[in-house]
Write an enzyme that holds these catalytic residues in place. Structure first.
Site, PDB file in Angstrom:
ATOM      1  N   GLY A 240       0.761  -1.247   0.000  1.00 37.65           N
ATOM      2  CA  GLY A 240       0.000   0.000   0.000  1.00 37.65           C
ATOM      3  C   GLY A 240       0.784   1.285   0.000  1.00 37.65           C
ATOM      4  O   GLY A 240       0.211   2.350  -0.247  1.00 37.65           O
ATOM      5  N   GLY A 278       3.740  -3.825  -3.836  1.00 37.19           N
ATOM      6  CA  GLY A 278       3.640  -4.018  -5.281  1.00 37.19           C
ATOM      7  C   GLY A 278       4.114  -2.767  -5.996  1.00 37.19           C
ATOM      8  O   GLY A 278       5.221  -2.682  -6.522  1.00 37.19           O
ATOM      9  N   ARG A 279       3.243  -1.751  -5.959  1.00 37.32           N
ATOM     10  CA  ARG A 279       3.504  -0.481  -6.634  1.00 37.32           C
ATOM     11  C   ARG A 279       4.872   0.102  -6.256  1.00 37.32           C
ATOM     12  O   ARG A 279       5.594   0.607  -7.113  1.00 37.32           O
ATOM     13  CB  ARG A 279       2.397   0.492  -6.207  1.00 37.32           C
ATOM     14  CG  ARG A 279       2.372   1.812  -6.928  1.00 37.32           C
ATOM     15  CD  ARG A 279       1.338   2.736  -6.258  1.00 37.32           C
ATOM     16  NE  ARG A 279       0.044   2.132  -6.087  1.00 37.32           N
ATOM     17  CZ  ARG A 279      -0.945   2.190  -6.982  1.00 37.32           C
ATOM     18  NH1 ARG A 279      -0.777   2.847  -8.108  1.00 37.32           N
ATOM     19  NH2 ARG A 279      -2.108   1.598  -6.750  1.00 37.32           N
ATOM     20  N   ARG A 315      -5.276   3.378 -15.777  1.00 45.54           N
ATOM     21  CA  ARG A 315      -5.319   4.102 -14.499  1.00 45.54           C
ATOM     22  C   ARG A 315      -5.988   5.478 -14.596  1.00 45.54           C
ATOM     23  O   ARG A 315      -6.783   5.824 -13.716  1.00 45.54           O
ATOM     24  CB  ARG A 315      -3.920   4.206 -13.875  1.00 45.54           C
ATOM     25  CG  ARG A 315      -3.298   2.850 -13.552  1.00 45.54           C
ATOM     26  CD  ARG A 315      -2.065   2.955 -12.674  1.00 45.54           C
ATOM     27  NE  ARG A 315      -2.394   3.443 -11.358  1.00 45.54           N
ATOM     28  CZ  ARG A 315      -2.270   4.695 -10.951  1.00 45.54           C
ATOM     29  NH1 ARG A 315      -1.737   5.603 -11.735  1.00 45.54           N
ATOM     30  NH2 ARG A 315      -2.650   5.046  -9.753  1.00 45.54           N
ATOM     31  N   TYR A 319      -9.091   5.328 -12.232  1.00 47.75           N
ATOM     32  CA  TYR A 319      -8.860   5.930 -10.905  1.00 47.75           C
ATOM     33  C   TYR A 319      -8.664   7.435 -10.961  1.00 47.75           C
ATOM     34  O   TYR A 319      -8.176   8.018  -9.974  1.00 47.75           O
ATOM     35  CB  TYR A 319      -7.581   5.344 -10.278  1.00 47.75           C
ATOM     36  CG  TYR A 319      -7.454   3.851 -10.237  1.00 47.75           C
ATOM     37  CD1 TYR A 319      -8.473   3.050  -9.712  1.00 47.75           C
ATOM     38  CD2 TYR A 319      -6.296   3.227 -10.689  1.00 47.75           C
ATOM     39  CE1 TYR A 319      -8.327   1.668  -9.658  1.00 47.75           C
ATOM     40  CE2 TYR A 319      -6.144   1.851 -10.630  1.00 47.75           C
ATOM     41  CZ  TYR A 319      -7.156   1.080 -10.117  1.00 47.75           C
ATOM     42  OH  TYR A 319      -7.013  -0.270 -10.060  1.00 47.75           O
ATOM     43  N   CYS A 344     -12.587   4.990 -29.092  1.00 47.60           N
ATOM     44  CA  CYS A 344     -13.873   5.680 -29.204  1.00 47.60           C
ATOM     45  C   CYS A 344     -14.591   5.746 -27.860  1.00 47.60           C
ATOM     46  O   CYS A 344     -15.650   5.133 -27.668  1.00 47.60           O
ATOM     47  CB  CYS A 344     -14.724   4.993 -30.260  1.00 47.60           C
ATOM     48  SG  CYS A 344     -13.876   4.987 -31.839  1.00 47.60           S
ATOM     49  N   GLU A 345     -13.990   6.424 -26.913  1.00 47.59           N
ATOM     50  CA  GLU A 345     -14.559   6.665 -25.591  1.00 47.59           C
ATOM     51  C   GLU A 345     -13.994   7.999 -25.106  1.00 47.59           C
ATOM     52  O   GLU A 345     -12.791   8.227 -25.224  1.00 47.59           O
ATOM     53  CB  GLU A 345     -14.078   5.621 -24.564  1.00 47.59           C
ATOM     54  CG  GLU A 345     -14.421   4.199 -24.860  1.00 47.59           C
ATOM     55  CD  GLU A 345     -15.677   3.725 -24.145  1.00 47.59           C
ATOM     56  OE1 GLU A 345     -16.198   4.465 -23.278  1.00 47.59           O
ATOM     57  OE2 GLU A 345     -16.119   2.620 -24.480  1.00 47.59           O
ATOM     58  N   TYR A 373       0.343  -1.800 -12.205  1.00 48.50           N
ATOM     59  CA  TYR A 373      -1.082  -1.689 -12.548  1.00 48.50           C
ATOM     60  C   TYR A 373      -1.264  -1.015 -13.904  1.00 48.50           C
ATOM     61  O   TYR A 373      -2.158  -0.183 -14.089  1.00 48.50           O
ATOM     62  CB  TYR A 373      -1.847  -0.946 -11.429  1.00 48.50           C
ATOM     63  CG  TYR A 373      -1.613  -1.587 -10.081  1.00 48.50           C
ATOM     64  CD1 TYR A 373      -2.109  -2.859  -9.812  1.00 48.50           C
ATOM     65  CD2 TYR A 373      -0.837  -0.971  -9.093  1.00 48.50           C
ATOM     66  CE1 TYR A 373      -1.864  -3.484  -8.596  1.00 48.50           C
ATOM     67  CE2 TYR A 373      -0.580  -1.593  -7.876  1.00 48.50           C
ATOM     68  CZ  TYR A 373      -1.103  -2.839  -7.641  1.00 48.50           C
ATOM     69  OH  TYR A 373      -0.851  -3.457  -6.442  1.00 48.50           O
TER      70      TYR A 373
HETATM   71  C1  LIG Z   1      -2.862  -5.194  -4.257  1.00 51.88           C
HETATM   72  C2  LIG Z   1      -2.428  -5.801  -2.978  1.00 51.88           C
HETATM   73  C3  LIG Z   1      -1.152  -5.540  -2.472  1.00 51.88           C
HETATM   74  C4  LIG Z   1      -0.184  -4.589  -3.125  1.00 51.88           C
HETATM   75  O1  LIG Z   1      -0.561  -3.265  -2.971  1.00 51.88           O
HETATM   76  P1  LIG Z   1       0.449  -2.091  -3.401  1.00 51.88           P
HETATM   77  O2  LIG Z   1      -0.313  -0.861  -3.160  1.00 51.88           O
HETATM   78  O3  LIG Z   1       0.769  -2.303  -4.840  1.00 51.88           O
HETATM   79  O4  LIG Z   1       1.647  -2.201  -2.533  1.00 51.88           O
HETATM   80  C5  LIG Z   1      -0.772  -6.182  -1.309  1.00 51.88           C
HETATM   81  N1  LIG Z   1      -1.610  -7.048  -0.681  1.00 51.88           N
HETATM   82  C6  LIG Z   1      -2.847  -7.317  -1.125  1.00 51.88           C
HETATM   83  C7  LIG Z   1      -3.698  -8.277  -0.386  1.00 51.88           C
HETATM   84  C8  LIG Z   1      -3.301  -6.705  -2.286  1.00 51.88           C
HETATM   85  O5  LIG Z   1      -4.535  -6.962  -2.730  1.00 51.88           O
END
Ligand SMILES: *Cc1c(COP(=O)(O)O)cnc(C)c1O
Length: 423
Positions: A240, A278-279, A315, A319, A344-345, A373
């Site tokens: 996150g 992740g991100r 994205r 978002y 076409c959107e 993402y």
């Molecule tokens: C998407 C997700 C992550 C990764 O989130 P990031 O914001 O990319 O770090 C980690 N754990 C779970 C359960 C997720 O669904």
């Protein structure tokens, strides 16, 4: 480190000029910097160095490309997977089974069976019906499944609604106050071994406060569960942490700020901590390289029409995300424009009233911060190809996913017998 520096009049990825990649591979194309991914992984590891043997499980859904996963596996990262497809990708990239966490609210029995047979660190369970299904699967296999319960701490993540996951009305986890009853039930279910709790409140968080509030609730719950006789050995704190999309905004908390907060919040938990970034690992390491098809006059600002579109990078429309968009070879002349794709959107818009470098047809641009993402959410709407992916490492580069175009789509489609008869 800066993965996409402007050097000798053109933006590079590490030491490779982007015009070279555009010429050889075509556009649009995703380009990733190996060094940036590695430095992000190392920075996070260093920020968590005070903890006892943390498991950093990269969230595969951010970018599942095999070459990226292999790069991260070599850095010692584990994997957080949310489908058996991601589990297979992680294993194929050489990530050891005991570094894989299986998350997700809708795991099927078939997915559970395959992951349990292949081995994993733990299943993060999100409901009692899911626990019961896994118990059936495990006992039928004569195995014991290591599990943690994902709790929903009911905190507002302060991120975009579509990527906030830790409020009571979100579908994720069990309400934290129901954890004692759920864990008691799991103790009675055969084939399950409860080892921890998990929490993940959302993505692209730009403040540590909601994380710290969630962790405090998890810490209190660990103590309560131990008092009830549960051996809690792991705590999965999710992912996150946000990254910097807009350089004009204050930077999000650094991995070091995050690490210090975690060390403080978890000081006397006595568990192995698991992280699921992740991100943070891949987001800034990627860019979408695209060519300007034409510039169309508009009522107020011109429309810069790119050969990349919302099917390549969802994205902005999904978002309302802001991405920096730069000319690969800047002319040092500023204009204000709307940057759009050919689909076409009206939602196929990357930026509105954006102050940017003046570009013309045939110029290259990059949409920055497109490592996470992005390619993984791409589709083929308007029968557009799936953009290829290129991985750079220093002065070396390689195509790590080929472009998939309409020839491939037509090969995958078949006519039913009644349409094949032509008599
Ligand atoms: C998407 C997700 C992550 C990764 O989130 P990031 O914001 O990319 O770090 C980690 N754990 C779970 C359960 C997720 O669904």
């Amino acid at each position: 480190m800066e993965p996409f520096p402007l050097r000798d009049g053109a933006i590079h990825c590490e030491d490779v000029p982007l015009p070279l990649i555009a010429r050889e591979v075509g556009t649009p194309v995703f380009v990733y910097s190996s060094s940036k991914m590695r430095s992000q992984a190392r920075e996070l590891r260093a920020a968590l160095a005070a903890l006892d043997d943390p498991l950093i499980a990269y969230a595969v859904k951010a970018n599942p490309n095999a070459a990226l996963l292999t790069t991260l596996a070599a850095e010692g990262l584990g994997a957080d997977v949310v489908s058996i497809g991601e589990y297979r990708r992680a294993r194929a990239a050489g990530i050891p089974a005991d570094r894989i966490v299986f998350s997700g609210v809708g795991k099927t029995a078939a997915e559970m069976r395959e992951a349990l047979a292949g081995g994993l660190c733990q299943f993060n369970l999100e409901s009692l019906p899911e626990a019961e299904m896994l118990s059936d699967v495990a006992t039928a296999m004569g195995r014991t499944a290591p599990v943690a319960f994902r709790v929903n701490p009911d905190v507002e993540a302060g991120s975009h609604a579509k990527i906030s996951t830790g409020a009571a009305h979100n579908k994720f986890g069990i309400p934290i106050d129901q954890a004692p009853a759920a864990c008691a039930r799991v103790r009675d279910l055969p084939g399950l071994a409860l080892q921890g709790l998990a929490v993940h409140i959302g993505s692209q968080l730009t403040s540590l406060a909601p994380l710290e509030a969630a962790f405090a609730k998890v810490g209190a719950m660990i103590a309560e569960l131990r008092a009830q006789g549960h051996a809690i050995r792991t705590a999965d704190l999710g992912g996150g942490l946000g990254i910097r999309y807009d350089p004009s905004l204050p930077p999000p908390p650094s991995p070091n700020d995050y690490g210090a907060m975690v060390a403080r919040a978890t000081r006397d938990w006595k568990v192995r901590l698991i992280f699921e970034p992740g991100r943070l690992i891949v987001g800034e390491a990627g860019a979408l390289l695209t060519e300007v098809i034409r510039v169309k006059p508009g009522p107020k600002y011109p429309f810069v029409i790119l050969d990349a579109a919302m099917n390549d990078l969802m994205r902005p429309t999904l978002y309302d995300a802001w991405h920096a968009i730069d000319a690969v070879a800047p002319k040092r002349e500023r204009v204000v424009a709307d940057v759009v794709g050919p689909i076409c959107e009206t939602g196929d818009t990357f930026a509105t009233s954006r102050s940017m470098e003046r570009v013309e047809a045939g110029d290259l641009m990059i949409i920055r911060t497109a490592g996470a993402y992005a390619a993984t959410m791409a589709g083929t709407y308007n029968s557009r190809p799936l953009a290829p992916e290129v991985l750079v490492d220093g002065a070396e580069w390689a195509v790590v996913r080929e472009r998939r175009d309409v020839d491939a789509f037509l090969r995958d489609e078949t006519l039913p017998p009644w349409l094949e008869r032509r008599d």
